[in-house]
Write an enzyme that holds these catalytic residues in place. Structure first.
Site, PDB file in Angstrom:
ATOM      1  N   ASP A   1      -4.432  35.818 -17.529  1.00  8.71           N
ATOM      2  CA  ASP A   1      -4.108  34.591 -18.248  1.00  8.71           C
ATOM      3  C   ASP A   1      -4.096  33.370 -17.339  1.00  8.71           C
ATOM      4  O   ASP A   1      -4.504  32.273 -17.736  1.00  8.71           O
ATOM      5  CB  ASP A   1      -2.778  34.725 -18.998  1.00  8.71           C
ATOM      6  CG  ASP A   1      -1.622  35.239 -18.135  1.00  8.71           C
ATOM      7  OD1 ASP A   1      -1.793  35.368 -16.912  1.00  8.71           O
ATOM      8  OD2 ASP A   1      -0.552  35.528 -18.708  1.00  8.71           O
TER       9      ASP A   1
ATOM     10  N   GLY B   1       1.059  34.653 -15.546  1.00 12.56           N
ATOM     11  CA  GLY B   1       0.722  33.847 -14.376  1.00 12.56           C
ATOM     12  C   GLY B   1      -0.180  34.512 -13.371  1.00 12.56           C
ATOM     13  O   GLY B   1      -0.915  35.454 -13.676  1.00 12.56           O
TER      14      GLY B   1
END
Length: 572
Positions: free
Chosen positions: A450, A479
């Site tokens: 992501d 993250g």
């Protein structure tokens, strides 16, 4: 150019037509890039030369996509405009140089008259220096060609494209606005560019092969280790022929994954130093002869330089030299050596020890519904099909895929050496387009985190615009996992703003007809999806959110990150 000179040409052709026809002859069918006023006239000539203009959302993504296209197609092309456009693409081109990808970067520049007079034009630094951007690109190109002199242009183009292919590196070509329609001799277009490798000196090649054979015959447990330059410099067939004749077991590195058939019983697994399966590591490091083909021993490719192999037991074959133990033989290329070695080897003198079936990856057990990397990546083995194109992003995906066993013919795209976060999204677009241009039925499967996805998400738009149908697995783990493991597990700079990722498919132009959005949070949901006929058919773009724990990561990534952190902290 004067009318007299133009009339003297046997087959006058405009410079831009010559350049684009050569690209077409070399197999390029789609050209990535962005329009700018210094390349607009040139872009008009793409369709008449059988080339499709892709048009990406920014130059960086275009460079990533041209890189991915080249890895599948054999050659990629990128067109940008002077200054602002080419500089935006520079990171992507640098990655292609680092990873040894043949990419043609064409830059539309101001006219030769403007440059000669040092005019204060837009997109310049305002100092009259029109060479500054070329000088920047010179360090990440194996050849630079400024198409200024009509008498030299045809030769420049042919030479530069040949160098791009032979060196498997980017080249940089400037196309001034007043040279786009200049007439040059087109008769030479009838003769294809010679892409053949320079032949080795027969005596030197014979000597090197004899040295290798003596070493091979003395070995009790020889193996072949295949790395990325086997793919980059197109000697997969030669290595396969040698294995088929000798039955010597082979292993691959992380960057070499996918080069050879992993269903072959002679395949032992992925060797990544301390990040290897213990049995794989023992077998490779205990071998008394490693025939190492196309080695690229970077930190991430070796799990933090953790190889424990002896140079005394290693033969290195490279695109420009061969090395037997401590003796190097410059100018002796691996293609000729591999061919002669296969032809000359005496099988009665070769010892081989079969690989153990236990060196295969074993699936993680457990009843938990939480999707972890140790469970996910082996499970992907059952989902992949023959000849799939698998693209993995820097971080968890690049390392996790090492736990997956590929069916025959799978093409693996990764950027382990350059490691530019976000590369894989553009590369997947380019790879899928190359497959479409080839009119084959390959699926393109992208695995991306992501954090990385947020950098280059706009390429979803380009995929949908061109009717591409990749399967995108978005690993949702809050993250930059690879950065967390190196330093700052809880640091906010490794966090990202949470997005409703799947809805971006709609934002960038997708509909129920062209795309499908899926969210997966449990193992049973993923197993069901992998068995679904509609999903496996890949008849439209499919975007799958896969949720994993924030701190979970493939074991080899954890080990590599630890080594990277130690290297970063070392004092002089």
């Amino acid at each position: 150019m004067s009318d007299i000179r133009t009339n003297a040409l046997r087959e006058p052709v405009e410079v831009v037509d010559y350049l684009f026809r050569r690209l077409h002859q070399l197999g390029v069918r789609s050209v990535h890039g962005l329009p700018g006023d210094y390349n607009l006239v040139a872009l008009d000539y793409l369709p008449k030369n059988g080339l499709t203009w892709v048009g990406s959302t920014n130059e960086l993504n275009a460079a990533y996509a041209a890189d991915g296209y080249a890895r599948v197609n054999g050659l990629g092309a990128l067109i940008t405009t002077f200054g602002v456009g080419e500089l935006s693409a520079l990171n992507g081109v640098a990655g292609a140089f680092s990873e040894q990808i043949p990419l043609v970067h064409i830059v539309g520049t101001p006219s030769t008259i403007s440059q000669r007079n040092g005019m204060l034009l837009h997109h310049t630094l305002g100092n009259g220096d029109f060479n500054v951007f070329t000088n920047m690109s010179e360090n990440i190109s194996c050849e630079v060609a400024k198409l200024n002199n009509p008498a030299e242009i045809a030769d420049q183009i042919d030479h530069t494209l040949r160098q791009c292919w032979l060196n498997s590196r980017p080249v940089y070509i400037t196309l001034p606005t007043d040279r786009v329609t200049t007439k040059i001799e087109g008769d030479r277009l009838r003769t294809p560019i010679d892409l053949s490798e320079p032949a080795n000196d027969p005596e030197r090649e014979e000597y090197v092969v004899d040295v290798i054979l003596r070493t091979l015959y003395a070995a009790k447990d020889p193996i072949i280790l295949v790395d990325s330059c086997t793919i980059r410099h197109r000697v997969v067939k030669e290595v396969t022929d040698l294995i088929n004749k000798t039955n010597i077991p082979f292993f691959m590195t992380p960057m070499g994954k996918g080069a050879l058939d992993e269903s072959d019983p002679r395949y032992g697994g992925i060797y990544a130093g301390s990040g290897s399966d213990p049995e794989v590591r023992k077998r490779v490091e205990d071998s008394d002869l490693i025939l190492f083909v196309g080695a690229l021993k970077s930190d991430f490719n070796t799990a933090g330089f953790s190889y424990r192999t002896s140079q005394l037991n290693t033969i290195h074959l490279h695109s420009r030299l061969c090395a037997v133990r401590y003796a190097e033989y410059p100018g002796v290329r691996m293609r000729g050596v591999l061919q002669r070695l296969t032809k000359k080897v005496d099988l009665s003198k070769v010892n081989t020890v079969p690989v153990s079936a236990k060196s295969r990856t074993i699936r993680a057990a457990g009843d938990s519904q939480v999707i972890t990397h140790d469970w996910f990546w082996p499970k992907v083995s059952d989902f992949l099909r023959k000849r799939d194109i698998v693209v993995t992003e820097t971080g968890t995906a690049n390392f996790g895929i090492l736990g997956t066993t590929f069916p025959p013919g799978v093409v693996a795209l990764n950027q382990v050496l350059w490691g530019s976060i976000g590369w894989s999204v553009g590369a997947a677009q380019g790879a899928a387009l190359a497959s479409k241009d080839a009119k084959d039925d390959r699926r393109t499967v992208l695995f991306v985190g992501d954090g990385s996805f947020q950098l280059t998400v706009q390429e979803l738009s380009t995929m949908l615009r061109h009717g591409l149908k990749p399967i995108i697995f978005l690993i949702c783990n809050e993250g930059f996992t690879i950065e967390r493991l190196i330093h700052g597990m809880e640091a906010e700079y490794n966090d990202i703003v949470p997005w409703d990722f799947k809805e971006l498919v709609t934002v960038f132009g997708g509909s129920d007809k062209t795309a499908r959005k899926i969210q997966i949070k449990t193992r049973s949901e993923l197993e069901k999806l992998f068995k679904e006929d509609e999903f496996n058919k890949a008849a439209k773009l499919q975007f799958v959110e896969v949720y994993m724990p924030k701190e979970d990561a493939p074991a080899v990534l954890v080990q590599t990150a630890e080594q990277s952190a130690k290297l970063n902290s070392k004092l002089k």
